[in-house]
Design a protein around this motif. Structure first.
Motif, PDB file in Angstrom:
ATOM      1  N   SER A 175      45.569  49.167  39.145  1.00  0.00           N
ATOM      2  CA  SER A 175      45.635  48.590  37.805  1.00  0.00           C
ATOM      3  C   SER A 175      46.832  49.132  37.031  1.00  0.00           C
ATOM      4  CB  SER A 175      44.339  48.888  37.046  1.00  0.00           C
ATOM      5  OG  SER A 175      44.397  48.395  35.727  1.00  0.00           O
ATOM      6  N   LYS A 176      47.149  50.409  37.239  1.00  0.00           N
ATOM      7  CA  LYS A 176      48.253  51.033  36.507  1.00  0.00           C
ATOM      8  C   LYS A 176      49.578  50.951  37.257  1.00  0.00           C
ATOM      9  CE  LYS A 176      49.672  55.384  34.335  1.00  0.00           C
ATOM     10  NZ  LYS A 176      49.264  56.761  33.962  1.00  0.00           N
ATOM     11  N   CYS A 177      49.544  51.222  38.563  1.00  0.00           N
ATOM     12  CA  CYS A 177      50.781  51.319  39.349  1.00  0.00           C
ATOM     13  C   CYS A 177      51.140  50.029  40.087  1.00  0.00           C
ATOM     14  CB  CYS A 177      50.663  52.464  40.356  1.00  0.00           C
ATOM     15  SG  CYS A 177      50.320  54.075  39.611  1.00  0.00           S
ATOM     16  N   LYS A 178      50.216  49.058  40.128  1.00  0.00           N
ATOM     17  CA  LYS A 178      50.404  47.753  40.779  1.00  0.00           C
ATOM     18  C   LYS A 178      50.331  47.841  42.306  1.00  0.00           C
ATOM     19  CE  LYS A 178      50.904  46.257  36.667  1.00  0.00           C
ATOM     20  NZ  LYS A 178      49.686  45.742  35.991  1.00  0.00           N
ATOM     21  N   PHE A 179      50.998  48.814  42.918  1.00  0.00           N
ATOM     22  CA  PHE A 179      50.940  48.999  44.369  1.00  0.00           C
ATOM     23  C   PHE A 179      51.359  50.428  44.679  1.00  0.00           C
ATOM     24  CE2 PHE A 179      55.172  47.511  43.328  1.00  0.00           C
ATOM     25  CZ  PHE A 179      56.001  48.382  44.032  1.00  0.00           C
ATOM     26  N   ILE A 180      51.146  50.859  45.924  1.00  0.00           N
ATOM     27  CA  ILE A 180      51.611  52.178  46.348  1.00  0.00           C
ATOM     28  C   ILE A 180      52.499  51.986  47.571  1.00  0.00           C
ATOM     29  CG2 ILE A 180      49.551  53.276  45.435  1.00  0.00           C
ATOM     30  CD1 ILE A 180      48.503  53.622  48.253  1.00  0.00           C
ATOM     31  N   ASN A 181      53.275  53.012  47.926  1.00  0.00           N
ATOM     32  CA  ASN A 181      54.206  52.822  49.033  1.00  0.00           C
ATOM     33  C   ASN A 181      53.478  52.862  50.378  1.00  0.00           C
ATOM     34  OD1 ASN A 181      54.192  55.552  50.168  1.00  0.00           O
ATOM     35  ND2 ASN A 181      55.414  56.185  48.403  1.00  0.00           N
ATOM     36  N   PRO A 182      54.073  52.300  51.433  1.00  0.00           N
ATOM     37  CA  PRO A 182      53.397  52.216  52.733  1.00  0.00           C
ATOM     38  C   PRO A 182      52.955  53.565  53.287  1.00  0.00           C
ATOM     39  CG  PRO A 182      55.297  50.757  52.694  1.00  0.00           C
ATOM     40  CD  PRO A 182      55.359  51.568  51.439  1.00  0.00           C
ATOM     41  N   THR A 193      41.778  46.368  52.350  1.00  0.00           N
ATOM     42  CA  THR A 193      42.093  47.331  51.295  1.00  0.00           C
ATOM     43  C   THR A 193      43.522  47.857  51.436  1.00  0.00           C
ATOM     44  OG1 THR A 193      39.782  48.013  51.025  1.00  0.00           O
ATOM     45  CG2 THR A 193      41.472  49.580  50.334  1.00  0.00           C
ATOM     46  N   ILE A 194      43.919  48.232  52.657  1.00  0.00           N
ATOM     47  CA  ILE A 194      45.279  48.734  52.882  1.00  0.00           C
ATOM     48  C   ILE A 194      46.300  47.647  52.558  1.00  0.00           C
ATOM     49  CG2 ILE A 194      46.886  49.639  54.607  1.00  0.00           C
ATOM     50  CD1 ILE A 194      44.474  50.858  56.045  1.00  0.00           C
ATOM     51  N   TYR A 195      45.995  46.415  52.937  1.00  0.00           N
ATOM     52  CA  TYR A 195      46.856  45.272  52.602  1.00  0.00           C
ATOM     53  C   TYR A 195      47.092  45.236  51.090  1.00  0.00           C
ATOM     54  CZ  TYR A 195      48.417  40.337  52.467  1.00  0.00           C
ATOM     55  OH  TYR A 195      49.119  39.171  52.267  1.00  0.00           O
ATOM     56  N   GLU A 196      46.018  45.344  50.328  1.00  0.00           N
ATOM     57  CA  GLU A 196      46.113  45.262  48.868  1.00  0.00           C
ATOM     58  C   GLU A 196      46.873  46.446  48.280  1.00  0.00           C
ATOM     59  OE1 GLU A 196      43.128  44.875  44.979  1.00  0.00           O
ATOM     60  OE2 GLU A 196      42.335  44.711  47.021  1.00  0.00           O
ATOM     61  N   LEU A 197      46.671  47.635  48.847  1.00  0.00           N
ATOM     62  CA  LEU A 197      47.363  48.819  48.337  1.00  0.00           C
ATOM     63  C   LEU A 197      48.876  48.674  48.473  1.00  0.00           C
ATOM     64  CD1 LEU A 197      45.142  51.749  49.718  1.00  0.00           C
ATOM     65  CD2 LEU A 197      45.118  50.737  47.424  1.00  0.00           C
ATOM     66  N   ILE A 198      49.323  48.090  49.588  1.00  0.00           N
ATOM     67  CA  ILE A 198      50.763  47.952  49.832  1.00  0.00           C
ATOM     68  C   ILE A 198      51.347  46.734  49.120  1.00  0.00           C
ATOM     69  CG2 ILE A 198      52.517  47.565  51.615  1.00  0.00           C
ATOM     70  CD1 ILE A 198      50.736  49.113  53.561  1.00  0.00           C
ATOM     71  N   ALA A 199      50.644  45.607  49.201  1.00  0.00           N
ATOM     72  CA  ALA A 199      51.168  44.353  48.646  1.00  0.00           C
ATOM     73  C   ALA A 199      50.985  44.248  47.139  1.00  0.00           C
ATOM     74  CB  ALA A 199      50.499  43.164  49.327  1.00  0.00           C
ATOM     75  N   GLY A 200      49.997  44.964  46.607  1.00  0.00           N
ATOM     76  CA  GLY A 200      49.716  44.843  45.184  1.00  0.00           C
ATOM     77  C   GLY A 200      48.895  43.619  44.854  1.00  0.00           C
ATOM     78  N   LYS A 201      48.430  42.928  45.876  1.00  0.00           N
ATOM     79  CA  LYS A 201      47.543  41.785  45.679  1.00  0.00           C
ATOM     80  C   LYS A 201      46.657  41.645  46.908  1.00  0.00           C
ATOM     81  CE  LYS A 201      50.652  38.184  47.451  1.00  0.00           C
ATOM     82  NZ  LYS A 201      51.300  36.891  47.132  1.00  0.00           N
ATOM     83  N   ARG A 202      45.546  40.945  46.748  1.00  0.00           N
ATOM     84  CA  ARG A 202      44.587  40.818  47.836  1.00  0.00           C
ATOM     85  C   ARG A 202      45.065  39.832  48.894  1.00  0.00           C
ATOM     86  NH1 ARG A 202      39.359  40.214  43.821  1.00  0.00           N
ATOM     87  NH2 ARG A 202      39.052  42.445  43.390  1.00  0.00           N
ATOM     88  N   ALA A 203      44.652  40.098  50.119  1.00  0.00           N
ATOM     89  CA  ALA A 203      44.942  39.146  51.193  1.00  0.00           C
ATOM     90  C   ALA A 203      44.217  37.832  50.933  1.00  0.00           C
ATOM     91  CB  ALA A 203      44.517  39.735  52.540  1.00  0.00           C
ATOM     92  N   PHE A 204      43.006  37.942  50.375  1.00  0.00           N
ATOM     93  CA  PHE A 204      42.209  36.764  50.025  1.00  0.00           C
ATOM     94  C   PHE A 204      41.813  36.883  48.560  1.00  0.00           C
ATOM     95  CE2 PHE A 204      41.459  37.861  54.461  1.00  0.00           C
ATOM     96  CZ  PHE A 204      41.763  36.669  55.114  1.00  0.00           C
ATOM     97  N   ASN A 205      42.379  36.043  47.709  1.00  0.00           N
ATOM     98  CA  ASN A 205      42.069  36.103  46.285  1.00  0.00           C
ATOM     99  C   ASN A 205      40.724  35.449  45.998  1.00  0.00           C
ATOM    100  OD1 ASN A 205      44.340  37.472  45.146  1.00  0.00           O
ATOM    101  ND2 ASN A 205      45.577  35.669  45.602  1.00  0.00           N
ATOM    102  N   GLN A 206      40.072  35.931  44.931  1.00  0.00           N
ATOM    103  CA  GLN A 206      38.745  35.443  44.595  1.00  0.00           C
ATOM    104  C   GLN A 206      38.792  34.472  43.419  1.00  0.00           C
ATOM    105  OE1 GLN A 206      35.926  38.602  44.018  1.00  0.00           O
ATOM    106  NE2 GLN A 206      34.180  37.236  43.832  1.00  0.00           N
ATOM    107  N   GLY A 207      39.843  33.677  43.326  1.00  0.00           N
ATOM    108  CA  GLY A 207      39.928  32.724  42.233  1.00  0.00           C
ATOM    109  C   GLY A 207      38.860  31.656  42.316  1.00  0.00           C
ATOM    110  N   ASN A 208      38.632  31.156  43.513  1.00  0.00           N
ATOM    111  CA  ASN A 208      37.630  30.122  43.740  1.00  0.00           C
ATOM    112  C   ASN A 208      36.837  30.502  44.978  1.00  0.00           C
ATOM    113  OD1 ASN A 208      36.674  27.571  45.184  1.00  0.00           O
ATOM    114  ND2 ASN A 208      37.241  26.739  43.175  1.00  0.00           N
ATOM    115  N   SER A 209      35.526  30.675  44.825  1.00  0.00           N
ATOM    116  CA  SER A 209      34.717  31.162  45.941  1.00  0.00           C
ATOM    117  C   SER A 209      34.733  30.197  47.123  1.00  0.00           C
ATOM    118  CB  SER A 209      33.279  31.403  45.483  1.00  0.00           C
ATOM    119  OG  SER A 209      32.704  30.215  44.965  1.00  0.00           O
TER     120      SER A 209
END
Length: 451
Positions: free
Chosen positions: A241-248, A350-366
């Protein structure tokens, strides 16, 4: 200065044993002496020491990775004791706090007025269901003081609130330690209460350096609670939420440590409800359930929906999917009985999201989310983040639809992450996580802030 590698020392000893006596004994004799040979021997010996110092892998093909600070490098779990001013001064606006407040006031509260000018709390309510409304005045400080007293200590502050529970920080005066207590909210359905009972039975039996420790359970004014180790830190959800992503490098280290925790849990044989089970599945692995402390420790927490691998406890015929959708494995969406590999899938997401700063699968529409997950439709990591394809390939394997392709164990997943960490970041260590700590918190500030 670090001690020299054992093999290097042995090599130097052998060379010197042959070199020095040869010079002393045969320099004046009739034996052939080549001074240049001695010079090159010393030259290459010096070069050997330099190489060993710069790259220990020359003599050790699999050196130990120090991914966490050593015990003597940190003040682990020992925090500054709270002053009187640090303890909670108002009753939080949470369901559990409101329940306790009602108990302390001794009636069915209809309304209340908190008068700060007089330090009084005026409560309108009735002890009888159909009785007349009465107004009772309480001393505010007295009510707060009574609310503050917990069975095993005193409440310092509210740490957070979730869907089913509130979490408070308490100070145990007798042990002189902080603890985090998870208190169930009132009026929970029977299924939630049973699930909580399963959680505490599983949680209490897990003892691993990368899993938050459970200490005790109890009851607070009719509300069940779980007392846990307090980590002075934040979740990786907070970090994102604060850093957006972390390094690999930081993400790989985090993944390796959580793999160790999962490998331990997956191999555990425990006894709950009088039956022996093997293999504990977390089932809710996500950034919000991985903690980073200020001293660089990484721990897995919240075993609220964990269960043994070979049995389904409290999930039969509910018609509900248990877990957090963006991190659930496709087989869980199909209603299939989950196995240990669902945790591997969740950690990969989770690791995908930590590196990319976004989810592999977004929850916009179930509906779209379900379709994408069941088809394995996501953008590979190396196409959304500046990361080597070798790392992206490991994440792809952890997210594979086919269970025979996905990593079969947390150890196999962790070994793959460690292999690529050594290749891409040869000097990787806990100092990388220290950098993440500094990035999130910046300058040091008090370990326990006042409420």
């Amino acid at each position: 200065m670090k001690p020299l590698n054992g093999i290097a020392v042995a090599t130097a000893t052998i060379v010197l044993i042959g070199l020095i006596p040869g010079v002393l004994l045969f320099s004046d004799g009739h034996f052939f002496r080549n001074t240049i040979l001695y010079f090159f021997t010393l030259f290459f010996l010096l070069g050997w020491f330099v190489l060993v110092k710069k790259s220990p892998t020359i003599t050790n093909s699999n050196p130990h990775l120090q991914l966490e600070p050593l015990e003597d490098e940190i003040d682990d779990g020992t925090f500054v004791p709270p002053d009187n001013d640090d303890f909670i001064k108002t009753i939080p606006k949470t369901d559990s706090a409101n329940h306790v407040f009602r108990k302390l006031c001794g009636g069915n509260i209809i309304s209340q007025v908190d008068d700060n000018s007089t330090g009084k709390i005026v409560v309108a309510g009735s002890k009888l269901r159909n009785g007349p409304t009465t107004a009772i005045t309480f001393d505010k400080s007295d009510v707060v003081n009574r609310f503050r007293e917990f069975p095993s200590g005193s409440i310092v502050k509210l740490l957070g609130s979730g869907g089913m529970a509130d979490v408070y920080l308490i100070w145990n005066h007798r042990l002189e330690v902080y603890r985090a207590v998870k208190v169930l909210k009132p009026d929970q359905p029977e299924a939630v209460l049973k699930r909580f009972e399963t959680e505490i039975r599983i949680f209490a039996k897990l003892d691993h350096p990368n899993i938050v420790k459970c200490f005790s359970v109890g009851d607070w004014h009719g509300l069940p609670y779980l007392e846990m180790e307090y980590l002075d830190g934040v979740s990786f959800e907070d970090i994102l939420s604060k850093c957006k992503f972390i390094n690999p490098e930081q993400a790989l280290i985090t993944g390796i440590l959580i793999c160790r925790a999962l490998h331990y849990a997956h191999l555990q044989t425990i006894n709950i409800y009088g039956t022996t089970y093997k293999g504990i599945i977390h089932r809710d692995l996500k950034p919000a359930n991985i903690m980073l402390s200020r001293n660089g420790r990484i721990r897995l927490t919240d075993f609220g929906i964990a269960r043994p691998e070979k049995v389904s406890l409290h999930t039969k015929n509910t018609g509900n999917i248990v877990g957090t959708l963006p991190y659930l494995a496709p087989e869980q969406l199909n209603g299939n009985k989950p196995n240990l590999q669902v945790d591997i899938y969740a950690l990969g997401a989770t690791i995908y999201e930590l590196i990319a700063g976004k989810r592999a699968f977004n929850q916009g529409n179930s509906g779209v989310l379900f379709t994408q997950k069941l088809a394995g439709n996501y953008t590979p990591l190396h196409k959304v983040a500046h990361v080597d394809k070798s790392i992206s390939d490991i994440i792809d394997k952890s997210l594979a639809l086919n269970l025979s392709v996905r990593y079969a164990s947390a150890k196999a997943f962790g070994d793959a992450l460690e292999h690529v960490l050594r290749q891409r970041f040869p000097g990787a260590s806990h100092l990388s996580i220290t950098g993440l700590v500094r990035r999130y918190w910046g300058k040091a500030h008090p370990l326990v802030s006042s409420s």
